[in-house]
Design a protein around this motif. Structure first.
Motif, PDB file in Angstrom:
ATOM      1  N   LEU A   1       0.826  -1.211   0.000  1.00 30.28           N
ATOM      2  CA  LEU A   1       0.000   0.000   0.000  1.00 30.28           C
ATOM      3  C   LEU A   1       0.858   1.258   0.000  1.00 30.28           C
ATOM      4  O   LEU A   1       0.534   2.241  -0.670  1.00 30.28           O
ATOM      5  CB  LEU A   1      -0.933  -0.015   1.215  1.00 30.28           C
ATOM      6  N   GLU A   2       1.959   1.208   0.718  1.00 26.94           N
ATOM      7  CA  GLU A   2       2.862   2.361   0.744  1.00 26.94           C
ATOM      8  C   GLU A   2       3.445   2.623  -0.642  1.00 26.94           C
ATOM      9  O   GLU A   2       3.561   3.780  -1.069  1.00 26.94           O
ATOM     10  CB  GLU A   2       3.980   2.111   1.754  1.00 26.94           C
ATOM     11  N   MET A   3       3.801   1.567  -1.362  1.00 26.95           N
ATOM     12  CA  MET A   3       4.341   1.722  -2.716  1.00 26.95           C
ATOM     13  C   MET A   3       3.306   2.357  -3.646  1.00 26.95           C
ATOM     14  O   MET A   3       3.664   3.144  -4.531  1.00 26.95           O
ATOM     15  CB  MET A   3       4.789   0.371  -3.266  1.00 26.95           C
TER      16      MET A   3
ATOM     17  N   PRO B   1      -9.463   5.705   1.420  1.00 29.20           N
ATOM     18  CA  PRO B   1     -10.420   5.019   2.284  1.00 29.20           C
ATOM     19  C   PRO B   1      -9.837   4.663   3.647  1.00 29.20           C
ATOM     20  O   PRO B   1      -8.643   4.377   3.788  1.00 29.20           O
ATOM     21  CB  PRO B   1     -10.764   3.754   1.485  1.00 29.20           C
ATOM     22  N   PHE B   2     -10.715   4.634   4.661  1.00 31.27           N
ATOM     23  CA  PHE B   2     -10.298   4.344   6.035  1.00 31.27           C
ATOM     24  C   PHE B   2      -9.578   3.006   6.129  1.00 31.27           C
ATOM     25  O   PHE B   2      -8.537   2.896   6.774  1.00 31.27           O
ATOM     26  CB  PHE B   2     -11.527   4.347   6.955  1.00 31.27           C
ATOM     27  N   ASN B   3     -10.136   1.956   5.487  1.00 29.14           N
ATOM     28  CA  ASN B   3      -9.528   0.633   5.619  1.00 29.14           C
ATOM     29  C   ASN B   3      -8.161   0.546   4.952  1.00 29.14           C
ATOM     30  O   ASN B   3      -7.318  -0.264   5.343  1.00 29.14           O
ATOM     31  CB  ASN B   3     -10.462  -0.466   5.092  1.00 29.14           C
ATOM     32  N   PHE B   4      -7.896   1.402   3.956  1.00 29.89           N
ATOM     33  CA  PHE B   4      -6.565   1.508   3.360  1.00 29.89           C
ATOM     34  C   PHE B   4      -5.604   2.121   4.388  1.00 29.89           C
ATOM     35  O   PHE B   4      -4.535   1.600   4.665  1.00 29.89           O
ATOM     36  CB  PHE B   4      -6.651   2.388   2.113  1.00 29.89           C
ATOM     37  N   ARG B   5      -6.012   3.262   4.963  1.00 30.56           N
ATOM     38  CA  ARG B   5      -5.145   3.981   5.907  1.00 30.56           C
ATOM     39  C   ARG B   5      -4.910   3.197   7.186  1.00 30.56           C
ATOM     40  O   ARG B   5      -3.880   3.362   7.835  1.00 30.56           O
ATOM     41  CB  ARG B   5      -5.760   5.340   6.232  1.00 30.56           C
ATOM     42  N   GLU B   6      -5.876   2.342   7.560  1.00 33.33           N
ATOM     43  CA  GLU B   6      -5.729   1.566   8.783  1.00 33.33           C
ATOM     44  C   GLU B   6      -4.577   0.570   8.668  1.00 33.33           C
ATOM     45  O   GLU B   6      -3.865   0.308   9.639  1.00 33.33           O
ATOM     46  CB  GLU B   6      -7.031   0.825   9.080  1.00 33.33           C
ATOM     47  N   ILE B   7      -4.375   0.032   7.471  1.00 26.65           N
ATOM     48  CA  ILE B   7      -3.273  -0.904   7.245  1.00 26.65           C
ATOM     49  C   ILE B   7      -1.968  -0.154   7.011  1.00 26.65           C
ATOM     50  O   ILE B   7      -0.898  -0.555   7.480  1.00 26.65           O
ATOM     51  CB  ILE B   7      -3.577  -1.805   6.027  1.00 26.65           C
ATOM     52  N   GLU B   8      -2.055   0.956   6.280  1.00 22.89           N
ATOM     53  CA  GLU B   8      -0.872   1.712   5.880  1.00 22.89           C
ATOM     54  C   GLU B   8      -0.154   2.317   7.087  1.00 22.89           C
ATOM     55  O   GLU B   8      -0.755   2.968   7.930  1.00 22.89           O
ATOM     56  CB  GLU B   8      -1.296   2.824   4.912  1.00 22.89           C
ATOM     57  N   LYS B   9       1.131   2.079   7.201  1.00 20.12           N
ATOM     58  CA  LYS B   9       2.001   2.670   8.219  1.00 20.12           C
ATOM     59  C   LYS B   9       1.471   2.459   9.640  1.00 20.12           C
ATOM     60  O   LYS B   9       1.532   3.357  10.479  1.00 20.12           O
ATOM     61  CB  LYS B   9       2.179   4.167   7.944  1.00 20.12           C
ATOM     62  N   ALA B  10       0.946   1.271   9.895  1.00 23.01           N
ATOM     63  CA  ALA B  10       0.380   0.995  11.217  1.00 23.01           C
ATOM     64  C   ALA B  10       1.436   1.129  12.318  1.00 23.01           C
ATOM     65  O   ALA B  10       1.156   1.672  13.396  1.00 23.01           O
ATOM     66  CB  ALA B  10      -0.235  -0.401  11.236  1.00 23.01           C
ATOM     67  N   ALA B  11       2.645   0.640  12.064  1.00 26.47           N
ATOM     68  CA  ALA B  11       3.710   0.717  13.074  1.00 26.47           C
ATOM     69  C   ALA B  11       4.087   2.164  13.362  1.00 26.47           C
ATOM     70  O   ALA B  11       4.301   2.547  14.523  1.00 26.47           O
ATOM     71  CB  ALA B  11       4.926  -0.068  12.605  1.00 26.47           C
TER      72      ALA B  11
ATOM     73  N   GLY C   1     -10.244   9.230  12.734  1.00 24.18           N
ATOM     74  CA  GLY C   1      -9.247   8.742  11.786  1.00 24.18           C
ATOM     75  C   GLY C   1      -8.415   7.611  12.371  1.00 24.18           C
ATOM     76  O   GLY C   1      -8.507   7.269  13.552  1.00 24.18           O
ATOM     77  N   THR C   2      -7.581   7.030  11.535  1.00 27.80           N
ATOM     78  CA  THR C   2      -6.787   5.872  11.945  1.00 27.80           C
ATOM     79  C   THR C   2      -5.731   6.236  12.992  1.00 27.80           C
ATOM     80  O   THR C   2      -5.432   5.430  13.870  1.00 27.80           O
ATOM     81  CB  THR C   2      -6.103   5.236  10.728  1.00 27.80           C
ATOM     82  N   THR C   3      -5.186   7.446  12.913  1.00 22.91           N
ATOM     83  CA  THR C   3      -4.229   7.872  13.928  1.00 22.91           C
ATOM     84  C   THR C   3      -4.930   8.067  15.266  1.00 22.91           C
ATOM     85  O   THR C   3      -4.384   7.730  16.322  1.00 22.91           O
ATOM     86  CB  THR C   3      -3.528   9.170  13.499  1.00 22.91           C
TER      87      THR C   3
END
Length: 224
Positions: free
Chosen positions: A8-10, A64-74, A98-100
């Protein structure tokens, strides 16, 4: 999964990435990449195209929220830990949506603080049942994003006072301040700002610093 997060980051860097490019960058087989792409497409966070994949959102659209939730989780968990270390026990804290914001709620759940949030029921995890974490702000739930919006949310915040507001954002710029994709979301952020003694913006430089979106949530204000 870290590998899928990297995929997703790529796709945030390049509009379209081939299976071969994914495999080379991740150090895995193309079969593994195709399996990951199938799972991510089923989750609605990317679109499979011939020989590769592209992001599900149109350029300039809110991711989308579900994209951002996975992206950069750490990274979000790390930011949440630093942000929460700035809060003292006994404070009344407001956590943005938001995910943050969800990452902050997880991190702060065991602290001796009282917290409110602009997160809708669909995005509340087990951390929201902690003794001192509650979500009393009323309002409508924004479809897809799960944030609390609308006049009722703004009125609820207007009669409350918070020691600290953890503000998350879509864009952060020295010239335009904090910006958001959604007009109603920005209005709730402004109401939260007016009810808070201290503002801590929680955002990473690559995702938020520079981009400017539709609505201004805050201009010149003392923030940490």
């Amino acid at each position: 999964m870290q590998r899928q997060s990297k995929i997703l980051e790529m796709l945030t860097v390049s509009e379209r990435v081939s299976v071969a490019e994914f495999a080379h960058e991740l150090g895995v087989s193309e079969v593994t990449v195709r399996r990951d792409l199938t799972e991510l497409e089923a989750a609605g966070v990317l679109k499979r195209v011939h020989g590769g994949a592209m992001g599900a959102a149109i350029r300039g659209e809110e991711v989308p929220f579900n994209f951002r939730e996975i992206e950069k989780a750490a990274e979000k968990s790390a930011m949440a830990r630093v942000a929460c270390s700035m809060v003292r026990d006994g404070e009344l804290v407001l956590i943005d949506s938001g995910t943050t914001g969800v990452a902050i709620a997880r991190e702060i759940a065991d602290r001796r603080i009282t917290a409110d949030a602009t997160v809708g029921p669909g995005n509340r995890g087990p951390e929201w049942v902690a003794e001192r974490v509650f979500a009393a702000t009323g309002g409508a739930v924004r479809q897809g994003e799960g944030s609390i919006i609308g006049p009722l949310a703004e009125q609820s915040l207007a009669v409350l006072r918070f020691d600290t507001y953890f503000l998350t954002c879509c864009g952060l710029s020295p010239s335009t301040g904090v910006t958001a994709h959604d007009l109603q979301d920005a209005a709730v952020k402004r109401a939260a700002l007016a009810s808070s003694a201290r503002i801590i913006v929680v955002a990473d430089a690559r995702s938020s610093l520079g981009p400017r979106w539709l609505s201004c949530a805050a201009r010149k204000r003392s923030i940490c």
